[in-house]
Design an enzyme around this catalytic site. Structure first.
Site, PDB file in Angstrom:
ATOM      1  N   GLU A 123      -0.977  15.482  20.531  1.00 25.80           N
ATOM      2  CA  GLU A 123       0.148  15.144  21.415  1.00 25.80           C
ATOM      3  C   GLU A 123       0.923  16.410  21.723  1.00 25.80           C
ATOM      4  O   GLU A 123       0.640  17.482  21.181  1.00 25.80           O
ATOM      5  CB  GLU A 123       1.048  14.099  20.733  1.00 25.80           C
ATOM      6  N   HIS A 239      11.335   9.995  26.120  1.00 25.70           N
ATOM      7  CA  HIS A 239       9.877  10.067  26.190  1.00 25.70           C
ATOM      8  C   HIS A 239       9.504  10.331  27.650  1.00 25.70           C
ATOM      9  O   HIS A 239      10.037   9.681  28.552  1.00 25.70           O
ATOM     10  CB  HIS A 239       9.253   8.757  25.692  1.00 25.70           C
ATOM     11  N   ARG A 288       7.827  17.657  24.073  1.00 28.02           N
ATOM     12  CA  ARG A 288       8.303  16.497  24.823  1.00 28.02           C
ATOM     13  C   ARG A 288       9.562  16.783  25.653  1.00 28.02           C
ATOM     14  O   ARG A 288       9.702  16.299  26.769  1.00 28.02           O
ATOM     15  CB  ARG A 288       8.589  15.403  23.807  1.00 28.02           C
ATOM     16  N   HIS A 350      14.187   7.459  23.946  1.00 29.37           N
ATOM     17  CA  HIS A 350      13.106   7.149  23.001  1.00 29.37           C
ATOM     18  C   HIS A 350      13.505   7.326  21.545  1.00 29.37           C
ATOM     19  O   HIS A 350      13.201   6.476  20.719  1.00 29.37           O
ATOM     20  CB  HIS A 350      11.924   8.053  23.337  1.00 29.37           C
ATOM     21  N   ARG A 385      12.339  16.306  18.512  1.00 27.85           N
ATOM     22  CA  ARG A 385      11.326  15.907  17.520  1.00 27.85           C
ATOM     23  C   ARG A 385       9.912  16.192  18.022  1.00 27.85           C
ATOM     24  O   ARG A 385       9.581  15.922  19.185  1.00 27.85           O
ATOM     25  CB  ARG A 385      11.461  14.414  17.238  1.00 27.85           C
ATOM     26  N   LEU A 391       7.025   8.528  12.090  1.00 21.45           N
ATOM     27  CA  LEU A 391       6.443   7.636  11.082  1.00 21.45           C
ATOM     28  C   LEU A 391       6.265   8.414   9.786  1.00 21.45           C
ATOM     29  O   LEU A 391       6.508   7.908   8.690  1.00 21.45           O
ATOM     30  CB  LEU A 391       5.098   7.074  11.561  1.00 21.45           C
TER      31      LEU A 391
HETATM   32  C1  SIN Z   1       3.741   8.419  21.690  1.00 20.48           C
HETATM   33  O1  SIN Z   1       2.750   7.842  21.275  1.00 20.48           O
HETATM   34  O2  SIN Z   1       3.740   9.098  22.707  1.00 20.48           O
HETATM   35  C2  SIN Z   1       5.011   8.283  20.924  1.00 20.48           C
HETATM   36  C3  SIN Z   1       4.835   8.846  19.585  1.00 20.48           C
HETATM   37  C4  SIN Z   1       6.122   9.359  19.076  1.00 20.48           C
HETATM   38  O3  SIN Z   1       7.169   9.123  19.668  1.00 20.48           O
HETATM   39  O4  SIN Z   1       6.090  10.053  18.066  1.00 20.48           O
END
Ligand code: SIN
Length: 564
Positions: A123, A239, A288, A350, A385, A391
């Site tokens: 990501e 997000h 992000r 988000h 973040r 998580l």
């Molecule tokens: C996502 O899957 O793009 C969100 C994951 C996250 O916010 O850590």
């Protein structure tokens, strides 16, 4: 009916049934503590189950040579734009492998690759494929399922539809329980020497968010009223890609996981031009904050006449429906076939990067009050973040917080209640006005004038109310959270991470490489604690600066075990 009519007792009360709360409750049970969990909705209602991408973690034997915990730490610090607490980052990232292993032992099943090892995706901001996932893009749902199943052996009682209103405190200010409203609105007290807030974030500050309706900042408000302090609250992460379902979308918007870009999709505008080309060396996989801000700027130019969304072209991903079943289903519901056409997307609120100042063991500056997960500000996220670190943080800090409570109980430093409690009176703004004005003036792209408008609108729509319903508790929390955010955002005269100012567009590392601490006045107004620059605490960095301010604010009580 302002005073409690019923009582229950435990060693530890946990607020929230997401990843951090359930992990803490399970660990506390293992350590022999009597635990009681409260949630204002049904057990699976929180934010955890909506997480898609996965858990960022470097697992021994599961990853390609070359990826390391150190690389994960570096990516986290880079994404955090100079405001991470390096000690917290090291501790939480290093704790990841064991935390994920424990989760698998509790029954969570992650997707496997063809070679039998765990499948991994990438990501934004990650230099390697290290995000493990479940059910394709349903990682949060699997984590929540596994933790709820583990808790449902009956040894972790959960009070559903009970909302936490206020901390109960001793005359010396130590937390010794929780005032709650039960499912009929009847006030009661959960007496416990330790209360852990794991109540999630505050996406409902905005009209459009990836968060469910329960994300109203309740834990932040409760902690501030209990005398704790918050930091980094101006950094709300947007997000970059939630599904665009039409102008003026409201409430929870379906997420389109960043893993879709991790596996090759690219952002384009209505003319087909690439949005991220030339913006950042990592293009569509930039951190992000960079991507969300770039989309916002791009939309303002209305290319092809479209000014409120862009498109995610995922047509090159083979077998999209199998790899991303959740996103696929949401697209189909919206009449979009991701295999054949670009997905309309827009940024939405988000994740709260800041929150209640706490250390990696969940301890806040208030004895007896702990925090873990999104409600907490451990310093892992800084100003932005890194994707899929949340998580992970919930798993690691949830476990550590339970262990800290057990240790503090054994040391005898926690208090037993002697005082009484009454439902508090607090400022409450009109939710609709608040969400509108926050979305207009305090989202991506803020300036002094707009933030002042938010303040004026809140002034006009706020009245003091006794918090005797769930709705009032939530609205009061949103009011405190909005006020804290605009105070910190107005003060921070620079752009950094998720905080983008249109009147101060540059990052200012000389003046602003520091966190801002917020506390509550006796009348319930969030105010900034005295500014302290990182350099003022020689060698101690940002965490040291925060600790210094916090120590001043809370008089040092209980804080020798705090963020420092
Ligand atoms: C996502 O899957 O793009 C969100 C994951 C996250 O916010 O850590």
């Amino acid at each position: 009916m302002n005073t409690p009519l019923w009582e229950a007792r435990a060693d530890l009360v946990v607020v929230g049934t997401g990843v951090a709360g359930l992990t803490a409750a399970l660990r506390a049970r293992e350590l022999g503590l009597r635990v009681l969990v409260v949630t204002k909705g049904d057990q699976p209602d929180g934010n955890t189950r909506w997480a898609q991408g996965g858990v960022a973690v470097v697992l021994p034997g599961e990853h390609d040579e070359g990826d390391t915990v150190d690389a994960h730490v570096r990516d986290t610090l880079t994404a955090g734009a100079g405001l991470c607490d390096e000690v917290a980052v090291d501790a939480i990232i290093a704790g990841g492998p064991a935390a994920v292993q424990r989760l698998r032992e509790r029954g969570a099943v992650f997707d496997a690759a063809r070679d039998g090892r765990l499948a991994r995706t990438r990501e934004g901001g990650h230099s390697a494929f290290r995000v493990v996932h479940a059910g394709g893009d349903a990682t949060g749902a699997e984590v929540e399922r596994a933790l709820l199943a583990a808790a449902s052996d009956g040894r972790v009682p959960v009070l559903e539809r009970h909302i936490a209103v206020d901390a109960v405190r001793t005359p010396l200010g130590q937390v010794c329980g929780l005032l709650v409203l039960d499912s009929h609105g009847v006030p009661g007290v959960l007496t416990a020497p330790a209360v852990l807030l794991a109540s999630g974030g505050l996406g409902q500050l905005y009209q459009a968010t990836s968060n469910p309706e329960v994300a109203t900042g309740d834990g932040l408000a409760l902690a501030l009223r209990a005398g704790a302090v918050a930091a980094d609250v101006e950094f709300v992460q947007f997000h970059p890609t939630v599904l665009y379902t039409g102008r003026g979308a409201r409430g929870r918007c379906p997420l389109v996981t960043e893993a879709v870009r991790g596996e090759g999709a690219v952002l384009v505008d209505a003319t087909g031009a690439r949005v991220m080309r030339g913006v950042h060396p990592l293009e569509d996989l930039a951190p992000r904050d960079v991507v969300a801000a770039a989309i916002t700027r791009h939309m303002a130019g209305a290319p092809g006449g479209v000014d409120d969304h862009v498109f995610l072209d995922a047509t090159g991903i083979s077998d999209f429906a199998r790899r991303f079943p959740t996103v696929h289903a949401a697209c189909v519901t919206a009449g979009v076939d991701p295999a054949a056409q670009p997905i309309p997307v827009a940024p939405a609120a988000h994740f709260a990067c800041g929150g209640v100042v706490s250390d990696v063991d969940g301890r806040t500056g208030v004895t007896g009050l702990y925090a873990a997960g999104e409600v907490a500000r451990t310093g892992l996220h800084g100003a932005n973040r890194l994707a899929s670190n949340s998580l992970l943080e919930g798993l690691v800090v949830g476990t550590r917080a339970a262990e800290a409570v057990a240790a503090d109980l054994a040391l005898g430093v926690l208090a037993r209640c002697t005082g009484s409690a009454e439902l508090p009176v607090a400022p409450v703004a009109d939710r609709d006005s608040l969400q509108r004005v926050m979305s207009r003036y305090a989202a991506i792209g803020r300036d002094a004038e707009g933030l002042a408008v938010v303040g004026s609108v809140l002034d006009l729509s706020t009245v003091d109310r006794r918090l005797d319903t769930r709705e009032l508790v939530e609205d009061a929390a949103l009011t405190v959270a909005a006020r804290a955010l605009i105070a910190a955002a107005a003060q921070r005269t620079e752009s950094r991470g998720c905080h983008v100012r249109t009147d101060f567009t540059e990052r200012d590392d000389v003046g602003w490489r520091r966190s801002q601490v917020v506390r509550l006045t006796p009348s319930g107004q969030p105010v900034l604690a005295d500014p302290v620059t990182a350099g003022a605490v020689a060698g101690a960095g940002v965490a040291g600066a925060v600790a210094e301010v916090v120590a001043a604010v809370v008089g040092g009580a209980g804080f020798s075990r705090g963020v420092a």
